[in-house]
Design an enzyme around this catalytic site. Structure first.
Site, mmCIF file in Angstrom:
data_model
loop_
_atom_site.group_PDB
_atom_site.id
_atom_site.type_symbol
_atom_site.label_atom_id
_atom_site.label_comp_id
_atom_site.label_asym_id
_atom_site.label_seq_id
_atom_site.Cartn_x
_atom_site.Cartn_y
_atom_site.Cartn_z
ATOM 1 N N LYS A 79 0.944 -1.177 -0.403
ATOM 2 C CA LYS A 79 0.057 -0.486 -0.225
ATOM 3 C C LYS A 79 1.175 1.575 -0.132
ATOM 4 O O LYS A 79 1.609 1.110 0.582
ATOM 5 C CB LYS A 79 -0.817 -0.617 1.015
ATOM 6 C CG LYS A 79 -1.872 0.872 1.097
ATOM 7 C CD LYS A 79 -3.214 0.553 2.879
ATOM 8 C CE LYS A 79 -3.366 1.789 2.979
ATOM 9 N NZ LYS A 79 -4.639 1.082 3.830
ATOM 10 N N SER A 154 -10.062 1.067 2.614
ATOM 11 C CA SER A 154 -8.891 2.417 2.544
ATOM 12 C C SER A 154 -7.790 1.503 1.390
ATOM 13 O O SER A 154 -7.312 2.125 0.228
ATOM 14 C CB SER A 154 -7.742 3.444 2.828
ATOM 15 O OG SER A 154 -7.249 2.985 3.854
ATOM 16 N N SER A 178 -10.150 -0.958 6.940
ATOM 17 C CA SER A 178 -9.282 -0.870 5.575
ATOM 18 C C SER A 178 -8.619 -1.922 4.770
ATOM 19 O O SER A 178 -8.214 -2.229 3.372
ATOM 20 C CB SER A 178 -8.241 0.405 5.748
ATOM 21 O OG SER A 178 -8.964 1.688 5.518
#
Ligand code: GLN
Length: 481
Positions: A79, A154, A178
């Protein structure tokens, strides 16, 4: 090479049996990324050359007789809020659009030691604030199961990368859901470890008392392998803890696992729960029952306050954490500025997106002297009550089973007002507030393109009892595949 059926576990076997080389598999993933990333938008940056070079070097090591580690050669995605030295790390924000990391996050250092191959950095909601990747300053990631829908967020880019076969595994971060929510939307596995189990050093902070890094993978077994590789105490993160386990957590004793008792919290089966999700979670419960696992109904009475509590504590921490992006440290404004106020307007004003600004304002408000006790201090008390609810329930059961999300993946652009987006987090935030480990597991194997959208169920465990939720998940997976 068919990379679709590959898992971390079967990849290692393939290397041992010399069915393929690390380079072959890496090239196959890079080719897929070239073909499909334009549409899916899972990656913000791809390290084509570095990944190929690294794969070749790993192969050379294997030829020289170096022992295979569990992640040797595994093509993995990160990420974009985790630092990888020398590469762009944007947290999907304009304010960091050309920022380059000066050092490796601890999880990255561990992946490098394990000889994993890092393919690239994945898209996300700006500073991990959101549940759809629509808050990315760059573009929206699409759900590989239906490209008109969001992958969740996210960590949406990481989940879409794994679901779309653009990486064999990925790391995400979870502050209020997330990792688990995008995993549920994309039909993959995602685990948020116990607070403190994995070092946060080198993770761009969102809300430091809630953030944890964890794996997003195709199987629970793979999640256990990645978790094992990244966990442990780190002197650079004073909140991290070393936990010794008696047995290898990737190889549970299933007879013991069957003795675990699952609690079903009635507060998680409420009106807003969609029909598909309810049906999926009931199916999962039915399968566990068939395996001989016993169930108990339990109650977590403060659940209805969790979302409000989270949306006070989280922005409070966001407002202090994001203060460091002041236009002087990190990226500096190149415009002609006359005074400090000008610097702020140019950098914060133009660099932060609407959601980041909303949370900075909200957080500043709940911490302000006149309102601190009414909001922030009160939310901290509620956080304690939520944590106590779990403590009491865990006196009678080992694991809690609940839905991960209230609905399946929604359409891009469907949730226009922020509050309706925040409601996506209703089943995930409690585990963060209480610091507990939680995993989202797909109810079954989903097939792309047949109109069916993935549903995930969630297992929440006691502090540092990752082996309980992982082993139950592995049992489920073994019996359903
Ligand atoms: N969707 C939640 C939020 O917007 C969770 C974010 C996260 O876990 N990073 O805050």
């Amino acid at each position: 090479m068919n990379i679709e059926n590959l898992t971390i576990a079967s990849f290692k076997k393939g290397l041992e049996e010399k069915t393929f080389s690390v380079e072959e598999i890496t090239e196959a993933f890079l080719k897929r990324i070239k073909e499909d990333n334009k549409e899916i938008g899972a990656y913000l940056s791809v390290f084509e050359k570095e990944a190929s070079d690294r794969a070749r070097r790993v192969d050379e090591g294997i030829k020289r007789g170096e022992a295979l580690k569990n992640l040797t050669g595994v093509p993995i995605a990160l990420k974009d809020n985790m630092l990888l030295e020398g590469t762009k790390t944007t947290a999907a924000s304009k304010i960091l659009k050309s920022y380059r990391a000066a050092y490796d996050a601890t999880v990255v250092r561990k992946l490098k030691n394990e000889k994993a191959v890092i393919l690239g950095k994945t898209n996300m909601d700006e500073f991990a604030m959101g549940a759809s990747t629509e808050n990315s300053a760059f573009y929206v990631t699409q759900n590989p199961y239906d490209t008109s829908r969001v992958p969740g967020g996210s960590s949406g880019g990481s989940a879409a990368a794994v679901a779309g076969n653009l990486a064999l595994a990925a790391l995400g971060s979870d502050t209020g859901g997330s990792i688990r929510q995008p995993a549920a939307f994309c039909g993959v596995v995602g685990m948020k470890p116990t607070y403190g189990a994995v070092s946060r050093f080198g993770l761009i902070d969102m809300a430091s008392s809630l953030d944890q890094i964890g794996p997003i993978t195709k199987t629970v077994e793979d999640a256990a392998i990645v978790f094992n590789a990244i966990r442990g105490k780190d002197s650079y993160d004073p909140t991290s803890v070393e936990k010794e386990y008696n047995e290898d957590i990737t190889k549970p004793d299933f007879d013991e696992v069957k003795k675990l008792v699952i609690g079903i919290p009635k507060e998680y089966f409420i009106d807003g729960l969609s029909h598909e999700v309810k049906k999926g979670v009931e199916k999962a419960m039915g399968r566990f029952k068939k395996l001989g696992i016993s169930f108990k109904e339990v109650t977590l009475p403060h659940t209805s306050y969790a979302l409000s509590c989270y949306y006070i504590i989280m922005p409070a921490e966001v407002s202090t954490n994001l203060a460091r992006f002041d236009g002087i440290r990190y990226e500096r404004t190149k415009d002609d500025v006359k005074n400090l106020k000008d610097v702020y307007f140019k950098t914060k004003g133009e660099g932060f997106g609407a959601e980041a600004k909303r949370r900075i304002l909200l957080g500043t408000f709940v911490l302000s002297s006149g309102y601190h006790d009414a909001y922030y201090a009160k939310a901290q008390k509620v956080r304690r009550l939520i944590t106590d609810d779990f403590r009491k329930v865990f006196e009678g059961v080992d694991v809690i089973l609940a839905p991960t999300t209230p609905t399946t993946a929604f359409k891009v652009g469907e949730k226009k007002d922020p509050l309706s987006m925040y409601l996506s987090d209703i089943f995930t935030v409690s585990a963060n507030l209480a610091g507990l480990p939680a995993i989202s597991i797909p109810v079954k194997k989903y097939i792309k393109g047949n109109g069916e959208l993935p549903v995930g169920f969630q297992l929440i465990g006691k502090h540092f009892h990752e082996p309980d939720i992982l082993s139950l998940g592995m049992l489920y997976e073994k019996e359903t595949s």
